[in-house]
Design a protein around this motif. Structure first.
Motif, PDB file in Angstrom:
ATOM      1  N   UNK A  85       8.914  -4.281  -1.153  1.00  0.00           N
ATOM      2  CA  UNK A  85       7.514  -4.722  -1.018  1.00  0.00           C
ATOM      3  C   UNK A  85       6.998  -5.115  -2.400  1.00  0.00           C
ATOM      4  N   UNK A  86       6.572  -6.378  -2.526  1.00  0.00           N
ATOM      5  CA  UNK A  86       6.084  -6.813  -3.845  1.00  0.00           C
ATOM      6  C   UNK A  86       4.572  -7.098  -3.856  1.00  0.00           C
ATOM      7  N   UNK A  87       3.986  -7.111  -2.675  1.00  0.00           N
ATOM      8  CA  UNK A  87       2.535  -7.341  -2.652  1.00  0.00           C
ATOM      9  C   UNK A  87       1.937  -6.945  -1.318  1.00  0.00           C
ATOM     10  N   UNK A  88       0.718  -6.416  -1.349  1.00  0.00           N
ATOM     11  CA  UNK A  88       0.020  -6.082  -0.097  1.00  0.00           C
ATOM     12  C   UNK A  88      -1.425  -6.572  -0.185  1.00  0.00           C
ATOM     13  N   UNK A  89      -2.012  -6.852   0.970  1.00  0.00           N
ATOM     14  CA  UNK A  89      -3.411  -7.284   0.963  1.00  0.00           C
ATOM     15  C   UNK A  89      -4.026  -7.148   2.335  1.00  0.00           C
ATOM     16  N   UNK A  90      -5.330  -7.133   2.371  1.00  0.00           N
ATOM     17  CA  UNK A  90      -6.025  -7.132   3.652  1.00  0.00           C
ATOM     18  C   UNK A  90      -7.361  -7.849   3.474  1.00  0.00           C
TER      19      UNK A  90
END
Ligand code: AOF
Ligand code: ZN
Length: 353
Positions: free
Chosen positions: A39-44
């Protein structure tokens, strides 16, 4: 591969939920970017009008120094293809050089409706649709109804004794359920844009009708006050706590009584009230007044029935307007879940009609 996909999509769904209450009338959306199994990035989507989930995830990856070229994005809703308050996410995903995009569900918004997926496919991105779709649809059940009908999602919340009363014969109802159940009601308030009660509740309890959780936006308070009794009391100098925050809207036969005091519409029919709320941009309403519940029953999308460990024997029942004579005529509910909340419990159900 499939197991891994599911794991990342579950995370995206969890992230989406962080926007609960803040994104309405937009959907909750979560996105996870994975490259070489990591996992290199998360967002919401954090708040209505602000950046979409996909953009937040791309920016998160970049801020951490990663290159998203060739990565996979897991997103709980089809990336948008239209210009709204934000630019189209599908274009950005193409520009950034993603290799694969896994989408939980198509966006039912007629402005998108498959076009985001098509755009990405045409640009040569591998796009898969439908992973954990059921969960994604449930997460955004409010958005789904509102974007397709322009009518708010209607939930009815009641606190009942085990023998089915919402108050004693003298109208006493504090408290039927315990603290944990009442805390859960606050979560329901977070999820819905508006809270609705009748004037009787306002006059008797002077409720705030707000959401007292730490992370909760202001609520729209909708009061059904046919004869304008709340306005009468206000003119006599009585202060109501529901005016302390948020927007207050009255539906009444006597709108003139509210002139200069509060926003009021000359509508009293439940279906027309809902239509008006939809036009005002309100995507969801939590009907909390026990005495108005039956009027909205046939229009309800969901029921939240909280049961406290008490018996009243006699008292006020919520759905007497039904007048069922034969068991075969009784409206059927589909139970979604039963949650224990200390000594109380919550039955969540969908109308089967
Ligand atoms: C996405 N990702 O995180 C969200 C989407 O006015 P806008 O630009 O914010 O667009 C709102 C519409 O975009 C909304 O009705 C829904 O169709 C979609 N929401 N789409 O790709 C997001 N929040
Ligand atoms: Zn978007």
């Amino acid at each position: 591969m499939r197991d891994e996909d599911e794991k990342f999509m579950r995370l995206a769904l969890e992230l989406a939920k962080r926007g609960e209450g803040w994104t309405n009338p937009n959907p909750m959306v979560g996105a996870v970017i994975v490259k070489d199994g990591k996992i290199i990035g998360v967002g919401w989507h954090r708040k209505f009008g602000e950046k979409h989930a996909e953009i937040n995830a791309i920016e998160d990856a970049k801020a951490k120094g990663y290159d998203v070229r060739g990565a996979t994005m897991y997103v709980t809703l089809e990336p948008c293809s239209h210009w709204g308050k934000q630019p189209p996410c599908a274009d950005r995903i193409i520009q950034e050089g993603f290799k694969r995009v896994v989408v939980a569900m198509e966006d039912p918004n007629p402005l998108v409706a498959g076009q985001g997926i098509e755009k990405m496919r045409k640009a040569g991105i591998e796009v898969e649709v439908g992973l954990l779709e059921e969960e994604a649809r449930k997460l955004n059940e409010i958005f789904l109804k509102y974007i397709t009908t322009k009518l708010p999602f209607v939930s009815i919340k009641l606190a009942l004794t085990l023998d089915g009363f919402i108050a004693t014969e003298t109208g006493s109802s504090k408290w039927i359920t315990g603290e944990k159940a009442r805390q859960r009601v606050q979560e329901l308030r977070r999820k819905h844009m508006a809270i609705m009660v009748g004037s009787g509740t306002v006059l008797a309890d002077n409720p705030r009708l707000n959401c007292r959780l730490e992370n909760c936006p202001e609520k729209v308070k909708v009061i059904l006050d046919r004869s304008g009794r709340v306005a009468d009391e206000m003119r006599k100098g009585r202060k109501f706590r529901l005016f302390e925050d948020g927007r207050v809207i009255f539906f009444t036969e006597k709108p003139e009584k509210f002139k200069g005091i509060a926003e009021a519409y000359p509508i009293t029919e439940p279906a027309k009230i809902l239509k008006k709320l939809g036009e005002l941009g309100i995507d969801s309403v939590l009907v909390e007044g026990g005495r108005i519940a039956c009027q909205f029953l046939s229009l309800a999308d969901k029921l939240y029935l909280f049961y406290g460990p008490k018996l009243f024997g006699r008292g006020i029942k919520p759905f007497e307007c039904l007048k069922v004579e034969n068991t075969k005529e009784a409206p059927l509910l589909r139970i979604e879940s039963i949650e224990r909340l200390g000594e109380s419990f919550l039955v969540t159900a969908y109308p089967g009609w």
